[in-house]
Scaffold this motif. Structure first.
Motif, PDB file in Angstrom:
ATOM      1  N   PHE A  86       5.827   2.469   8.307  1.00  0.00           N
ATOM      2  CA  PHE A  86       6.623   3.397   6.650  1.00  0.00           C
ATOM      3  C   PHE A  86       5.419   3.522   5.804  1.00  0.00           C
ATOM      4  N   ALA A  87       4.285   2.276   5.570  1.00  0.00           N
ATOM      5  CA  ALA A  87       3.605   1.724   4.475  1.00  0.00           C
ATOM      6  C   ALA A  87       2.794   3.076   3.950  1.00  0.00           C
ATOM      7  N   ARG A  88       1.841   3.687   5.562  1.00  0.00           N
ATOM      8  CA  ARG A  88       1.316   4.548   6.225  1.00  0.00           C
ATOM      9  C   ARG A  88       1.562   5.663   5.641  1.00  0.00           C
ATOM     10  N   GLY A  89       2.686   6.336   5.620  1.00  0.00           N
ATOM     11  CA  GLY A  89       3.414   7.803   6.174  1.00  0.00           C
ATOM     12  C   GLY A  89       3.744   7.959   4.078  1.00  0.00           C
ATOM     13  N   ASP A  90       3.441   6.703   3.309  1.00  0.00           N
ATOM     14  CA  ASP A  90       3.879   7.148   1.742  1.00  0.00           C
ATOM     15  C   ASP A  90       2.503   6.727   0.796  1.00  0.00           C
ATOM     16  N   THR A  91       2.771   7.649   0.053  1.00  0.00           N
ATOM     17  CA  THR A  91       1.254   7.921  -0.922  1.00  0.00           C
ATOM     18  C   THR A  91       1.010   7.237  -1.771  1.00  0.00           C
ATOM     19  N   ARG A  92       2.357   6.513  -2.289  1.00  0.00           N
ATOM     20  CA  ARG A  92       2.861   5.206  -3.596  1.00  0.00           C
ATOM     21  C   ARG A  92       1.672   3.742  -2.656  1.00  0.00           C
ATOM     22  N   ILE A  93       1.571   3.638  -0.958  1.00  0.00           N
ATOM     23  CA  ILE A  93       1.264   2.775  -0.771  1.00  0.00           C
ATOM     24  C   ILE A  93      -0.430   2.672  -0.235  1.00  0.00           C
ATOM     25  N   PRO A  94      -1.436   3.003  -0.795  1.00  0.00           N
ATOM     26  CA  PRO A  94      -2.622   3.188  -0.506  1.00  0.00           C
ATOM     27  C   PRO A  94      -3.229   1.722   0.460  1.00  0.00           C
ATOM     28  N   PHE A  95      -2.875   0.316   0.081  1.00  0.00           N
ATOM     29  CA  PHE A  95      -3.112  -0.651   1.176  1.00  0.00           C
ATOM     30  C   PHE A  95      -1.314  -1.855   0.689  1.00  0.00           C
ATOM     31  N   VAL A  96      -1.711  -2.253   1.264  1.00  0.00           N
ATOM     32  CA  VAL A  96      -0.390  -3.685   1.700  1.00  0.00           C
ATOM     33  C   VAL A  96      -1.160  -5.467   1.248  1.00  0.00           C
ATOM     34  N   THR A  97      -0.223  -6.093   0.608  1.00  0.00           N
ATOM     35  CA  THR A  97      -1.063  -7.157   0.499  1.00  0.00           C
ATOM     36  C   THR A  97       0.196  -8.057   1.496  1.00  0.00           C
ATOM     37  N   PHE A  98      -0.506  -9.123   1.903  1.00  0.00           N
ATOM     38  CA  PHE A  98       1.135  -9.997   2.657  1.00  0.00           C
ATOM     39  C   PHE A  98       0.404 -11.467   2.307  1.00  0.00           C
ATOM     40  N   LEU A  99       0.903 -12.270   1.512  1.00  0.00           N
ATOM     41  CA  LEU A  99       1.304 -13.456   1.076  1.00  0.00           C
ATOM     42  C   LEU A  99       2.440 -14.635   1.393  1.00  0.00           C
ATOM     43  N   LEU A 100       1.445 -15.848   2.256  1.00  0.00           N
ATOM     44  CA  LEU A 100       2.419 -16.576   3.906  1.00  0.00           C
ATOM     45  C   LEU A 100       1.490 -17.449   3.051  1.00  0.00           C
ATOM     46  N   SER A 101       2.801 -18.550   3.362  1.00  0.00           N
ATOM     47  CA  SER A 101       2.799 -19.888   3.006  1.00  0.00           C
ATOM     48  C   SER A 101       1.694 -20.466   3.844  1.00  0.00           C
ATOM     49  N   PRO A 102       0.788 -21.393   3.178  1.00  0.00           N
ATOM     50  CA  PRO A 102       0.227 -22.552   4.134  1.00  0.00           C
ATOM     51  C   PRO A 102       0.783 -23.145   5.404  1.00  0.00           C
ATOM     52  N   SER A 103       1.819 -22.878   5.640  1.00  0.00           N
ATOM     53  CA  SER A 103       2.730 -23.232   6.161  1.00  0.00           C
ATOM     54  C   SER A 103       3.030 -23.069   8.101  1.00  0.00           C
TER      55      SER A 103
END
Length: 136
Positions: A86-103
């Protein structure tokens, strides 16, 4: 959100998950749709609710989050792949971040997606592992 197996990986989740807290949480997520034109979705599998997730604007970045019920933990990679498509098809989203718990210990799926580790960051008083995935 009240299941300890879910909560252990959510460092921003503080206190009891009451109806009042849930209502405020949902209102905040709905506001993201109004302000940013994108937000989180209810995730269904076989017409059953299994969790929520989607994109939330954090400054100039679109962060992807996913929270699944324990019985649906095995669906995370498949759901994330669909969200990335979905993100690759949406021009608003040039990249995605992921914030993950250190657990979180099993991060191989992010490697398979092509995400790169940015580093440890502080967000709202909690430490997260930050990854970035180019969508262009």
């Amino acid at each position: 959100m009240s299941d300890p197996r879910v909560a252990e990986h959510m460092p921003l989740l503080k206190g009891a998950w009451t109806h009042e807290v849930a209502a405020k949480f949902v209102a905040a997520k709905e506001e993201r749709w109004r302000s940013d034109g994108l937000g989180h979705w209810a995730i269904l599998a076989d017409d059953r609710y299994v969790g929520w997730g989607g994109f939330q604007k954090e400054g100039d970045e679109w962060d992807f989050g996913l929270v699944l019920m324990p019985a649906a933990f095995g669906l995370g990679a498949r759901i994330t792949r669909k969200a990335v498509a979905f993100a690759r098809g949406d021009t608003r989203i040039p990249f995605v971040t992921f914030l993950l718990s250190p657990s979180r210990r099993n991060l191989a799926a992010l490697d398979r997606l092509g995400a790169t580790f940015v580093g440890k960051i502080e967000h709202d008083g909690a430490t997260f592992l930050k990854y970035r995935l180019e969508t262009r």
